[in-house]
Motif scaffolding. Structure first.
Motif, PDB file in Angstrom:
ATOM      1  N   ILE A  81      20.773  93.601 115.383  1.00  0.00           N
ATOM      2  CA  ILE A  81      22.326  93.161 115.235  1.00  0.00           C
ATOM      3  C   ILE A  81      22.882  94.112 114.346  1.00  0.00           C
ATOM      4  O   ILE A  81      24.055  94.368 114.657  1.00  0.00           O
ATOM      5  CB  ILE A  81      22.143  91.630 114.583  1.00  0.00           C
ATOM      6  N   GLY A  82      22.317  94.378 113.282  1.00  0.00           N
ATOM      7  CA  GLY A  82      23.081  95.412 112.258  1.00  0.00           C
ATOM      8  C   GLY A  82      23.384  96.776 112.643  1.00  0.00           C
ATOM      9  O   GLY A  82      24.266  97.356 112.285  1.00  0.00           O
ATOM     10  N   GLY A  83      22.619  97.116 113.768  1.00  0.00           N
ATOM     11  CA  GLY A  83      22.746  98.583 114.116  1.00  0.00           C
ATOM     12  C   GLY A  83      21.548  99.410 113.713  1.00  0.00           C
ATOM     13  O   GLY A  83      21.421  99.539 112.562  1.00  0.00           O
ATOM     14  N   ILE A  84      20.832 100.031 114.564  1.00  0.00           N
ATOM     15  CA  ILE A  84      19.556 100.416 114.194  1.00  0.00           C
ATOM     16  C   ILE A  84      19.712 101.828 113.509  1.00  0.00           C
ATOM     17  O   ILE A  84      20.455 102.580 113.688  1.00  0.00           O
ATOM     18  CB  ILE A  84      18.734 101.064 115.376  1.00  0.00           C
ATOM     19  N   GLY A  85      19.163 101.688 112.064  1.00  0.00           N
ATOM     20  CA  GLY A  85      19.377 102.938 111.210  1.00  0.00           C
ATOM     21  C   GLY A  85      20.450 102.762 110.095  1.00  0.00           C
ATOM     22  O   GLY A  85      20.909 103.724 109.383  1.00  0.00           O
ATOM     23  N   SER A  86      21.224 101.445 110.200  1.00  0.00           N
ATOM     24  CA  SER A  86      22.163 101.110 109.227  1.00  0.00           C
ATOM     25  C   SER A  86      21.940 100.314 108.257  1.00  0.00           C
ATOM     26  O   SER A  86      21.560  99.093 108.287  1.00  0.00           O
ATOM     27  CB  SER A  86      23.359 100.689 109.983  1.00  0.00           C
ATOM     28  N   VAL A  87      21.902 100.652 106.929  1.00  0.00           N
ATOM     29  CA  VAL A  87      21.656  99.793 105.777  1.00  0.00           C
ATOM     30  C   VAL A  87      22.537  98.537 105.562  1.00  0.00           C
ATOM     31  O   VAL A  87      22.412  97.439 105.365  1.00  0.00           O
ATOM     32  CB  VAL A  87      21.218 100.750 104.486  1.00  0.00           C
ATOM     33  N   LYS A  88      23.904  99.112 105.739  1.00  0.00           N
ATOM     34  CA  LYS A  88      25.060  98.099 105.567  1.00  0.00           C
ATOM     35  C   LYS A  88      25.107  96.800 106.653  1.00  0.00           C
ATOM     36  O   LYS A  88      25.017  96.018 106.409  1.00  0.00           O
ATOM     37  CB  LYS A  88      26.402  98.943 105.497  1.00  0.00           C
ATOM     38  N   GLY A  89      24.658  97.486 107.810  1.00  0.00           N
ATOM     39  CA  GLY A  89      24.412  96.676 108.995  1.00  0.00           C
ATOM     40  C   GLY A  89      23.252  95.716 109.005  1.00  0.00           C
ATOM     41  O   GLY A  89      23.523  94.451 109.328  1.00  0.00           O
ATOM     42  N   ALA A  90      22.374  96.216 108.199  1.00  0.00           N
ATOM     43  CA  ALA A  90      21.221  95.265 108.076  1.00  0.00           C
ATOM     44  C   ALA A  90      21.454  94.090 107.097  1.00  0.00           C
ATOM     45  O   ALA A  90      21.144  92.983 107.225  1.00  0.00           O
ATOM     46  CB  ALA A  90      19.791  95.995 107.458  1.00  0.00           C
ATOM     47  N   LEU A  91      22.197  94.478 105.991  1.00  0.00           N
ATOM     48  CA  LEU A  91      22.687  93.496 105.132  1.00  0.00           C
ATOM     49  C   LEU A  91      23.638  92.590 105.649  1.00  0.00           C
ATOM     50  O   LEU A  91      23.315  91.088 105.542  1.00  0.00           O
ATOM     51  CB  LEU A  91      23.437  93.978 104.153  1.00  0.00           C
ATOM     52  N   VAL A  92      24.618  93.037 106.365  1.00  0.00           N
ATOM     53  CA  VAL A  92      25.570  92.081 107.258  1.00  0.00           C
ATOM     54  C   VAL A  92      24.896  91.169 108.144  1.00  0.00           C
ATOM     55  O   VAL A  92      24.930  89.751 108.042  1.00  0.00           O
ATOM     56  CB  VAL A  92      26.652  92.924 107.874  1.00  0.00           C
ATOM     57  N   ALA A  93      24.099  91.623 109.108  1.00  0.00           N
ATOM     58  CA  ALA A  93      23.277  90.958 110.058  1.00  0.00           C
ATOM     59  C   ALA A  93      22.451  89.918 109.218  1.00  0.00           C
ATOM     60  O   ALA A  93      22.314  88.936 109.586  1.00  0.00           O
ATOM     61  CB  ALA A  93      22.562  91.701 110.811  1.00  0.00           C
ATOM     62  N   ALA A  94      21.760  90.305 108.158  1.00  0.00           N
ATOM     63  CA  ALA A  94      20.688  89.397 107.606  1.00  0.00           C
ATOM     64  C   ALA A  94      21.452  88.133 106.964  1.00  0.00           C
ATOM     65  O   ALA A  94      20.931  86.887 107.110  1.00  0.00           O
ATOM     66  CB  ALA A  94      19.849  90.213 106.422  1.00  0.00           C
ATOM     67  N   LEU A  95      22.712  88.442 106.376  1.00  0.00           N
ATOM     68  CA  LEU A  95      23.521  87.277 106.177  1.00  0.00           C
ATOM     69  C   LEU A  95      24.007  86.464 107.194  1.00  0.00           C
ATOM     70  O   LEU A  95      23.852  85.274 106.779  1.00  0.00           O
ATOM     71  CB  LEU A  95      24.621  87.813 104.916  1.00  0.00           C
ATOM     72  N   ALA A  96      24.346  87.026 108.017  1.00  0.00           N
ATOM     73  CA  ALA A  96      24.716  86.145 109.344  1.00  0.00           C
ATOM     74  C   ALA A  96      23.622  85.506 109.808  1.00  0.00           C
ATOM     75  O   ALA A  96      23.562  83.999 109.937  1.00  0.00           O
ATOM     76  CB  ALA A  96      25.205  87.113 110.363  1.00  0.00           C
ATOM     77  N   VAL A  97      22.532  86.036 110.061  1.00  0.00           N
ATOM     78  CA  VAL A  97      21.139  85.435 110.452  1.00  0.00           C
ATOM     79  C   VAL A  97      20.768  84.182 109.384  1.00  0.00           C
ATOM     80  O   VAL A  97      20.579  83.091 109.591  1.00  0.00           O
ATOM     81  CB  VAL A  97      20.057  86.188 110.597  1.00  0.00           C
ATOM     82  N   GLY A  98      21.013  84.364 108.078  1.00  0.00           N
ATOM     83  CA  GLY A  98      20.691  83.441 107.137  1.00  0.00           C
ATOM     84  C   GLY A  98      21.526  82.180 107.158  1.00  0.00           C
ATOM     85  O   GLY A  98      21.069  81.249 107.143  1.00  0.00           O
ATOM     86  N   PHE A  99      22.877  82.458 107.630  1.00  0.00           N
ATOM     87  CA  PHE A  99      23.953  81.194 107.469  1.00  0.00           C
ATOM     88  C   PHE A  99      23.568  80.627 108.994  1.00  0.00           C
ATOM     89  O   PHE A  99      23.333  79.248 108.887  1.00  0.00           O
ATOM     90  CB  PHE A  99      25.392  81.788 107.497  1.00  0.00           C
ATOM     91  N   VAL A 100      23.439  81.313 110.100  1.00  0.00           N
ATOM     92  CA  VAL A 100      23.315  80.626 111.466  1.00  0.00           C
ATOM     93  C   VAL A 100      21.869  79.737 111.054  1.00  0.00           C
ATOM     94  O   VAL A 100      22.017  78.533 111.614  1.00  0.00           O
ATOM     95  CB  VAL A 100      23.055  81.458 112.425  1.00  0.00           C
ATOM     96  N   ASP A 101      20.638  80.339 110.627  1.00  0.00           N
ATOM     97  CA  ASP A 101      19.498  79.547 110.575  1.00  0.00           C
ATOM     98  C   ASP A 101      19.558  78.189 109.616  1.00  0.00           C
ATOM     99  O   ASP A 101      19.165  77.431 110.158  1.00  0.00           O
ATOM    100  CB  ASP A 101      18.336  80.575 110.186  1.00  0.00           C
ATOM    101  N   THR A 102      20.068  78.530 108.431  1.00  0.00           N
ATOM    102  CA  THR A 102      20.046  77.594 107.571  1.00  0.00           C
ATOM    103  C   THR A 102      20.914  76.133 107.962  1.00  0.00           C
ATOM    104  O   THR A 102      20.575  75.176 107.924  1.00  0.00           O
ATOM    105  CB  THR A 102      20.447  77.819 106.064  1.00  0.00           C
ATOM    106  N   PHE A 103      22.250  76.614 108.312  1.00  0.00           N
ATOM    107  CA  PHE A 103      23.123  75.485 108.727  1.00  0.00           C
ATOM    108  C   PHE A 103      22.740  74.860 110.061  1.00  0.00           C
ATOM    109  O   PHE A 103      23.157  73.852 110.309  1.00  0.00           O
ATOM    110  CB  PHE A 103      24.516  75.956 108.740  1.00  0.00           C
ATOM    111  N   GLY A 104      21.865  75.682 110.956  1.00  0.00           N
ATOM    112  CA  GLY A 104      21.562  75.285 112.356  1.00  0.00           C
ATOM    113  C   GLY A 104      20.413  74.089 111.809  1.00  0.00           C
ATOM    114  O   GLY A 104      20.307  73.015 112.718  1.00  0.00           O
ATOM    115  N   LYS A 105      19.448  74.557 110.936  1.00  0.00           N
ATOM    116  CA  LYS A 105      18.467  73.431 110.745  1.00  0.00           C
ATOM    117  C   LYS A 105      19.146  72.107 110.170  1.00  0.00           C
ATOM    118  O   LYS A 105      18.572  71.059 110.285  1.00  0.00           O
ATOM    119  CB  LYS A 105      17.543  74.116 109.598  1.00  0.00           C
TER     120      LYS A 105
END
Length: 289
Positions: free
Chosen positions: A234-258
């Motif tokens: 999701i963040g873009g392969i090889g992008s540290v900033k992308g990994a951070l943004v994507a991890a936060l997005a996944v965190g919100f979707v997973d937590t509020f989804g549950k």
């Protein structure tokens, strides 16, 4: 959902997302930049959790066990890169998958022989065992705030290294053209060995800080591996900033989804990935950002 509960779920989302980033950032280095499909990355997370369990019992000091664990996993990563992964850079992806899957089996067998198959707990250190008030009737655990602080510090250090240091410039250049960087006098083999060791240590650090809230159990590495690949894609392969943004997005979707839709929460993260990849097939950010 009242305001206090909403705030707690937001904090839980950030803490979970940042923890995912800590694991995924190591995967970003190894898979996204060095080009190795490393299915054993979840095993490094498991190694970190078991090191936290073992070293905490031996030393009785949580901070000391974290420091020892980081040193040991850096040494483990350096040794693994020299012994196995250095031969994989020029190999096909199928060979990388087969060898790293074999490493998963090796790590699981060693874990079973050395520590057994029981579920273990790691105590929260006394100085992090309290809670902070949140609203009139609710509190939030200090230890979860500690996890977020550690992950944010690592994220800031990684972004500074990649953007502002000569080492970051060499790593990004090596990912683009390994031969060119080597021809300029950079020992690319040693550089990759160090980057791989750091990636292993990041995954292990995530396992160590997560152990007091997530327990230590067999197969825990496999559970985190898939979701971390989702974060990297999701963040873009090889992008540290992308990994951070994507991890936060996944965190919100997973937590509020549950909380809001328990039956379908497991599919929401993958639905998010599908939507983003339709919109941006290469992920949210480009390599090297």
């Amino acid at each position: 959902m009242d305001l206090t509960t909403f705030l707690i779920q937001c904090l839980n989302s950030v803490q979970y997302g940042l923890l995912l980033f800590l694991v995924a950032s190591g995967l970003t280095l190894i898979f996204g930049i060095m080009g190795v499909i490393n299915l054993a990355h979840g095993s490094f997370y498991m190694v970190g959790a078991y090191l936290a369990f073992t070293l905490s019992a031996l030393t009785g000091d949580f901070v000391l066990s974290l420091l020892l664990g980081i040193v040991l996993t850096v040494a483990l990563g350096y040794l693994l890169e020299w012994a196995f992964f250095s031969f994989l850079y020029e190999r096909e992806h199928l060979q990388q998958v087969l060898m790293t899957y074999g490493l998963i089996l090796v790590f699981e067998e060693l874990r079973s022989i050395l520590v057994g198959d029981d579920v273990h707990g790691v105590p929260v250190p006394a100085w992090l065992a309290g809670s902070v008030p949140l609203g009139e009737n609710m509190t939030y655990p200090v230890y979860r705030l500690f996890i977020s602080a550690v992950c944010l510090a690592v994220a800031a250090a990684m972004m500074w290294t990649f953007r502002s240091t000569r080492l970051g410039m060499r790593i990004r250049a090596g990912a683009t053209n390994r031969e060119m960087v080597q021809s300029l006098g950079v020992n690319i083999s040693v550089l990759y060995r160090i980057v791989f060791a750091v990636g292993v240590a990041l995954a292990a650090l995530a396992g160590m800080v997560a152990a007091p809230v997530a327990s230590v159990y067999p197969g825990m590495g496999g559970q985190v591996l898939i979701i971390c690949f989702v974060v990297v894609v999701i963040g873009g392969i090889g992008s540290v900033k992308g990994a951070l943004v994507a991890a936060l997005a996944v965190g919100f979707v997973d937590t509020f989804g549950k909380v809001l839709w328990q039956e379908g929460a497991g599919a929401l993260t993958y639905l998010l990935m599908a939507v983003i990849l339709i919109w941006r097939p290469e992920g949210l950010f480009k390599q090297g950002t």
